[in-house]
Design a protein around this motif. Structure first.
Motif, short mmCIF file in Angstrom:
data_model
loop_
_atom_site.label_atom_id
_atom_site.label_comp_id
_atom_site.label_asym_id
_atom_site.label_seq_id
_atom_site.Cartn_x
_atom_site.Cartn_y
_atom_site.Cartn_z
N VAL A 209 0.74 -1.17 0.02
CA VAL A 209 0.13 -0.10 0.14
C VAL A 209 0.79 1.35 0.05
CG1 VAL A 209 -1.77 1.15 1.15
CG2 VAL A 209 -1.74 -1.28 1.22
N SER A 210 0.60 2.26 -0.81
CA SER A 210 1.68 3.27 -1.10
C SER A 210 0.89 4.60 -0.28
CB SER A 210 1.96 3.74 -2.66
OG SER A 210 0.51 3.95 -3.10
N PHE A 218 -4.22 3.16 -2.86
CA PHE A 218 -3.10 3.09 -4.33
C PHE A 218 -2.22 2.05 -3.71
CE2 PHE A 218 -5.32 7.24 -4.99
CZ PHE A 218 -5.53 7.03 -6.30
N ILE A 219 -1.87 1.24 -4.60
CA ILE A 219 -1.17 0.19 -4.59
C ILE A 219 0.25 0.28 -5.34
CG2 ILE A 219 -0.68 -2.24 -4.25
CD1 ILE A 219 -2.95 -1.22 -2.57
N ASP A 220 1.47 0.16 -4.79
CA ASP A 220 2.90 0.19 -5.69
C ASP A 220 2.91 -0.82 -6.34
OD1 ASP A 220 5.14 0.90 -6.71
OD2 ASP A 220 6.11 1.04 -4.78
N LEU A 221 3.11 -0.66 -7.79
CA LEU A 221 3.07 -2.16 -8.56
C LEU A 221 4.68 -1.94 -9.36
CD1 LEU A 221 -0.42 -2.31 -10.22
CD2 LEU A 221 0.55 -3.60 -8.21
N GLY A 222 5.57 -1.56 -8.56
CA GLY A 222 6.88 -1.43 -8.98
C GLY A 222 7.13 0.05 -9.78
N GLY A 223 6.70 1.31 -8.96
CA GLY A 223 6.84 2.54 -9.36
C GLY A 223 5.46 3.15 -10.08
N VAL A 224 4.59 2.35 -10.30
CA VAL A 224 3.39 2.51 -10.67
C VAL A 224 2.14 2.26 -9.74
CG1 VAL A 224 1.62 2.40 -12.73
CG2 VAL A 224 3.97 2.51 -13.15
N ASP A 225 1.33 3.25 -9.42
CA ASP A 225 0.03 3.05 -8.57
C ASP A 225 -1.18 2.41 -9.41
OD1 ASP A 225 1.70 3.68 -6.35
OD2 ASP A 225 0.71 5.54 -6.09
N GLY A 226 -1.58 1.31 -8.77
CA GLY A 226 -3.04 0.85 -9.05
C GLY A 226 -3.89 1.17 -7.91
N LEU A 227 -5.21 1.29 -8.19
CA LEU A 227 -6.18 1.62 -7.17
C LEU A 227 -7.12 0.41 -6.80
CD1 LEU A 227 -7.57 3.98 -5.54
CD2 LEU A 227 -9.37 3.92 -7.31
N VAL A 228 -7.04 0.15 -5.52
CA VAL A 228 -8.19 -0.66 -4.90
C VAL A 228 -9.46 0.27 -4.35
CG1 VAL A 228 -8.75 -2.42 -3.44
CG2 VAL A 228 -6.47 -2.45 -4.25
N HIS A 229 -10.53 0.32 -5.31
CA HIS A 229 -11.57 0.82 -4.59
C HIS A 229 -12.13 0.38 -3.46
CE1 HIS A 229 -15.61 2.63 -4.79
NE2 HIS A 229 -15.04 3.64 -5.37
N ILE A 230 -12.50 1.36 -2.57
CA ILE A 230 -13.23 1.05 -1.42
C ILE A 230 -14.02 -0.16 -1.31
CG2 ILE A 230 -15.08 2.56 -1.28
CD1 ILE A 230 -14.46 3.07 1.93
N SER A 231 -14.56 -0.29 -2.55
CA SER A 231 -15.73 -1.47 -2.46
C SER A 231 -15.07 -2.73 -2.76
CB SER A 231 -16.67 -1.08 -3.55
OG SER A 231 -15.99 -1.22 -4.92
N GLN A 232 -13.71 -2.83 -3.13
CA GLN A 232 -12.89 -3.95 -3.44
C GLN A 232 -12.00 -4.14 -2.57
OE1 GLN A 232 -13.20 -5.96 -6.03
NE2 GLN A 232 -14.96 -5.14 -6.90
N ILE A 233 -11.94 -3.72 -1.23
CA ILE A 233 -11.14 -3.88 -0.23
C ILE A 233 -11.48 -4.99 0.42
CG2 ILE A 233 -9.95 -3.07 2.15
CD1 ILE A 233 -9.96 -0.30 0.80
#
Length: 401
Positions: A209-210, A218-233
């Motif tokens: 988690v970044s 926002f999740i660090d995927l190696g220098g790029v952030d992906g998003l886990v929306h609150i509904s997907q946590i």
């Protein structure tokens, strides 16, 4: 004439040599001795001696002067000023550090003019930015020029080496301003292209988690952030991501969608975990009495969470023995209710519930005036949101500020 020349006073010759050395001159000198934290040097072709204090050799006050120079060394020095005390053996105070500083500033100016980059090590922080060392020259990176997004915590940068652009060089004011913002954007762009080239929907990844926002993580995927929306946590209802996650936490995520054009990667944490409906039949049976919390109200009923991630429907006809036009007339979101289980269909993710079934019918002896509305058989939970918008990100930056 010869007699006149031979009668020249040795003291006058020494004075003539002394006068040849001027403040601001750059001279060659030989180290004659090292004493009391300073070098005693002889200025070439002058017959004049001077001293170089430790502070004029290096900016490191803890350095051992014997590691920096030895008797017999030849040094290029700047004549700073005349000696002012008996402790300063010699006629002048000289500096090696100031020559190096001058050359360093000239080099930085050339780098700026040529639009080149330089590498510097972050040595510390101040309220408004970072302090960096570039081969002994101190520079400053304003907070607004560290990254392409606002940086709240500067401490993680301390000790790191950064590639920098030179923004301002002013030797008279000892001012060297640098920027990592453009480099950071270029590096992220390159990393983004690399990540997007190898990540596909359905992939399951280990990541960290970044940062957190009100709408997701926002999740660090190696220098790029992906998003886990609150509904997907989580399958369980959560009010805000920070209730269950924290920056730096290791998580397993599943890639839901990759949008290269928008530069967005949508992720899910809960998709990597067993679904709550898989065990519903083991926990709930028809006829059971259960408690739950109302999560949503619709025109045809109320969705009630009875287990983490499991919501059942109380149809409008099952709310009360009295006629209810709209569920919101008698119920509210967040309300706790006690219900009876009418039907369980895990494969369709449906759970039929009734509030009135646990209440005596006050109209039992009376003939119903009209039939109850039929329960819908094709209802579904609202679609879960995936991804994030530019507005989400801008809103997050404002929140962090």
């Amino acid at each position: 004439m010869a007699e006149e020349h031979s009668s020249t006073n040795p003291m006058e010759q020494a004075l003539d040599s002394f006068n040849q050395v001027q403040i601001g001159d750059i001279v060659e000198a030989e180290v004659l001795s090292i004493d009391d934290g300073q070098l005693v040097v002889g200025i070439d072709n002058s017959g004049v001696e001077g001293v170089v204090p430790l502070k004029e050799l290096t900016a490191d006050r803890k350095a051992d002067i014997h590691d920096l120079a030895h008797v017999g060394d030849k040094l290029e020095l700047l004549v700073v000023r005349p000696s002012a005390s008996d402790k300063e053996d010699g006629s002048f105070i000289l500096s090696k550090r100031r020559i190096e500083n001058k050359k360093a500033y000239e080099k930085m100016a050339a780098i700026k003019d040529n639009d080149e980059t330089v590498t510097g090590k972050v040595t510390g922080t101040v309220k408004s930015g970072l302090l960096v060392d570039i081969n002994g020259l101190r520079g400053f990176i304003p907070a607004s020029m560290i990254s392409d997004h606002f940086v709240r915590d500067l401490n993680p940068y301390v000790g790191k080496e950064l590639t920098l652009k030179v923004i301002e060089v002013n030797r008279a004011k000892n001012r060297l301003v640098l920027s990592h913002k453009e480099i950071d954007a270029e590096q992220k762009s390159a990393k983004q292209a690399e990540v997007f080239a190898k990540i596909l929907p359905g992939d399951v990844l280990e990541a960290k988690v970044s940062r957190l926002t009100n709408f997701g993580a926002f999740i660090d995927l190696g220098g790029v952030d992906g998003l886990v929306h609150i509904s997907q946590i989580s399958y369980q209802h959560i009010d805000k991501p920070s209730d269950v996650l924290q920056p730096g936490q290791d998580v397993k995520v599943k890639v839901l969608d990759v949008d290269k054009e928008r530069g967005r990667i949508s992720l899910s944490i809960k998709a990597t975990q067993p679904g709550p409906w898989e065990t519903v039949a083991e926990k709930i049976s028809v006829g059971d009495e259960v408690d739950g919390t109302i999560r949503r109200l619709t025109d045809f009923g109320a969705f009630v969470e009875v287990l983490p991630g499991v919501e059942g429907l109380v149809h409008v006809s099952q709310i009360s023995w009295d006629r209810v036009n709209k569920p919101s007339d008698v119920l509210k979101v967040g309300q706790k209710v006690h219900m009876k289980v009418l039907n369980v269909e895990p494969d369709k993710r449906r759970l039929g519930l009734s509030i009135k079934a646990l209440i005596n019918n006050p109209h039992e002896s009376k003939k119903p005036k009209e039939a109850a509305s039929p329960e819908p058989s094709n209802y579904k939970l609202p679609d879960e949101e995936r991804g994030f918008s530019l507005g989400d990100i801008i809103g997050n930056n404002k929140l962090n500020k």
